[in-house]
Design an enzyme around this catalytic site. Structure first.
Site, PDB file in Angstrom:
ATOM      1  N   SER A 214       3.228  -1.851  10.497  1.00 58.14           N
ATOM      2  CA  SER A 214       4.679  -1.897  10.726  1.00 58.14           C
ATOM      3  C   SER A 214       5.286  -3.274  10.471  1.00 58.14           C
ATOM      4  O   SER A 214       6.191  -3.696  11.186  1.00 58.14           O
ATOM      5  CB  SER A 214       5.015  -1.388  12.133  1.00 58.14           C
TER       6      SER A 214
ATOM      7  N   GLY B   3       2.251   2.584  10.747  1.00 54.42           N
ATOM      8  CA  GLY B   3       3.193   3.678  10.528  1.00 54.42           C
ATOM      9  C   GLY B   3       3.902   4.126  11.795  1.00 54.42           C
ATOM     10  O   GLY B   3       4.566   5.163  11.807  1.00 54.42           O
TER      11      GLY B   3
ATOM     12  N   GLU C 160      -5.623  -4.563  10.921  1.00 50.28           N
ATOM     13  CA  GLU C 160      -4.589  -3.543  11.076  1.00 50.28           C
ATOM     14  C   GLU C 160      -4.865  -2.736  12.335  1.00 50.28           C
ATOM     15  O   GLU C 160      -5.647  -1.779  12.293  1.00 50.28           O
ATOM     16  CB  GLU C 160      -4.588  -2.617   9.863  1.00 50.28           C
TER      17      GLU C 160
ATOM     18  N   GLU D 291      -6.721   4.871   7.793  1.00 52.23           N
ATOM     19  CA  GLU D 291      -6.577   6.309   7.502  1.00 52.23           C
ATOM     20  C   GLU D 291      -7.852   6.875   6.909  1.00 52.23           C
ATOM     21  O   GLU D 291      -8.183   8.040   7.120  1.00 52.23           O
ATOM     22  CB  GLU D 291      -5.360   6.523   6.578  1.00 52.23           C
TER      23      GLU D 291
ATOM     24  N   LYS E 123       0.096   4.223  -0.369  1.00 47.04           N
ATOM     25  CA  LYS E 123      -0.574   5.424   0.177  1.00 47.04           C
ATOM     26  C   LYS E 123      -0.321   6.606  -0.775  1.00 47.04           C
ATOM     27  O   LYS E 123      -0.245   6.396  -1.982  1.00 47.04           O
ATOM     28  CB  LYS E 123      -0.102   5.677   1.607  1.00 47.04           C
TER      29      LYS E 123
ATOM     30  N   HIS F 170      -9.615   1.340   5.022  1.00 46.66           N
ATOM     31  CA  HIS F 170      -8.300   1.479   5.659  1.00 46.66           C
ATOM     32  C   HIS F 170      -8.408   2.450   6.838  1.00 46.66           C
ATOM     33  O   HIS F 170      -9.194   3.392   6.812  1.00 46.66           O
ATOM     34  CB  HIS F 170      -7.278   1.991   4.639  1.00 46.66           C
TER      35      HIS F 170
ATOM     36  N   ASN G  85       0.863  -1.189   0.000  1.00 43.10           N
ATOM     37  CA  ASN G  85       0.000   0.000   0.000  1.00 43.10           C
ATOM     38  C   ASN G  85       0.896   1.234   0.000  1.00 43.10           C
ATOM     39  O   ASN G  85       1.448   1.599   1.024  1.00 43.10           O
ATOM     40  CB  ASN G  85      -0.886  -0.042   1.265  1.00 43.10           C
TER      41      ASN G  85
HETATM   42  P1  PGA Z   1       2.660   0.439   7.731  1.00 52.06           P
HETATM   43  O1  PGA Z   1       1.211   0.619   7.064  1.00 52.06           O
HETATM   44  O2  PGA Z   1       3.222  -0.855   7.214  1.00 52.06           O
HETATM   45  O3  PGA Z   1       3.445   1.650   7.262  1.00 52.06           O
HETATM   46  O4  PGA Z   1       2.466   0.436   9.203  1.00 52.06           O
HETATM   47  C1  PGA Z   1       0.350  -0.478   6.909  1.00 52.06           C
HETATM   48  C2  PGA Z   1      -0.942  -0.017   6.271  1.00 52.06           C
HETATM   49  O5  PGA Z   1      -1.401   1.087   6.563  1.00 52.06           O
HETATM   50  O6  PGA Z   1      -1.539  -0.740   5.454  1.00 52.06           O
END
Ligand code: PGA
Length: 264
Positions: free
Chosen positions: A217, A177, A171, A101, A13, A99, A11
């Site tokens: 992460s 992140g 998640e 976010e 983003k 997601h 992803n």
């Molecule tokens: P990350 O993001 O691996 O940077 O923690 C995962 C995601 O948001 O799908």
């Protein structure tokens, strides 16, 4: 009894620019040459979906093209939105929906997320529904209740014939992140409960066939122990997917973890 082919998604983003995205895609394609035992998808920014489709299409790579979101509506006066059908036209086969976010930064609720899931499935896409608790919800002991509510509401109206095009991504919001990762045991516990909810919603056989990915992460250093858990079928990778070597190392960690053949 169905087996689950591992799945690893990158992803991106709102990262990369046209040329850096193209070269990242090229590196992933080259690194995945001959990888047949893991399903790999990349989710570039929507503006770059067609050029990245061009990169994927120039090879016989089996890497799937994904989108990070879609509209809940098929077409019409929705400025700035992109419909599932338009994405499908561009070669997208899998779409991330809900997601964290989009839930927590953009403000999407379960009703909208459910309509997006149904829109995506209705256009023939595979839908990857994301669920997960915030830190305060985890500390209040609400992880399983939050996951269950997001699953039940997000999957309302999904028909039995559509279940094979569902992927779930667990998640935990506090792990995305942040560099913090759920322990493999905590993640496994959440995944097993999620599979239980899916069994209740659909059937035991259907639940045994649905991939449940972990996200938050994931890095080359922790991927293998996460993927070794019996109900973790791969990962949705954010930050580490922007570095081809890291992403390829995570894909490598998912090889040979096919699960579910023994029963359930
Ligand atoms: P990350 O993001 O691996 O940077 O923690 C995962 C995601 O948001 O799908």
């Amino acid at each position: 009894m169905s087996t689950r082919t591992p799945f690893v998604g990158g992803n991106w983003k709102m990262n990369t620019r046209l040329e850096s995205g193209r070269s990242l895609a090229r590196e992933v394609v080259a690194g995945c040459d001959g990888v047949a035992d893991v399903e790999v998808a990349i989710f570039p920014p929507v503006a770059y979906i067609l050029p990245i489709a061009g990169v994927l299409g120039k090879t016989d790579s089996r890497i799937l093209l994904g989108a990070q979101d879609c509209s809940s509506e098929p077409d019409g006066a929705f400025t700035g939105e992109v419909s599932a059908g338009q994405l499908a036209d561009c070669g997208v086969s899998v779409v991330i929906i809900g997601h964290s976010e989009r839930r927590h930064v953009i403000g999407e609720d379960d009703d909208l997320i459910n309509r997006k899931v149904r829109a995506g499935l209705g256009e023939g896409l595979t839908c990857m529904l994301c669920v997960g608790e915030t830190l305060s919800q985890r500390e209040a002991g609400e992880t399983d209740a939050i996951n269950e509510a997001q699953l039940r509401r997000g999957l309302e109206g999904v028909g039995p014939g559509e279940v094979e095009r569902l992927i779930i991504a667990y998640e935990p919001v506090w792990a995305i992140g942040t560099g913090r990762t759920a322990t493999p045991e905590d993640a496994q516990d959440a995944h097993a409960k999620i599979r239980g909810v899916l069994a209740d919603l659909f059937s035991g056989d259907a639940a045994a066939a649905i991939r449940i990915l972990y996200g938050g992460s994931v890095k080359p250093s922790n991927a293998a122990e996460l993927f070794a858990q019996p109900d973790i079928d791969g990962g949705l990778i954010g930050g580490a997917s922007l570095n081809a070597q890291d992403f390829l190392a995570i894909i490598d960690a998912a090889r040979g973890i096919k699960k579910g053949g023994g029963g359930a």
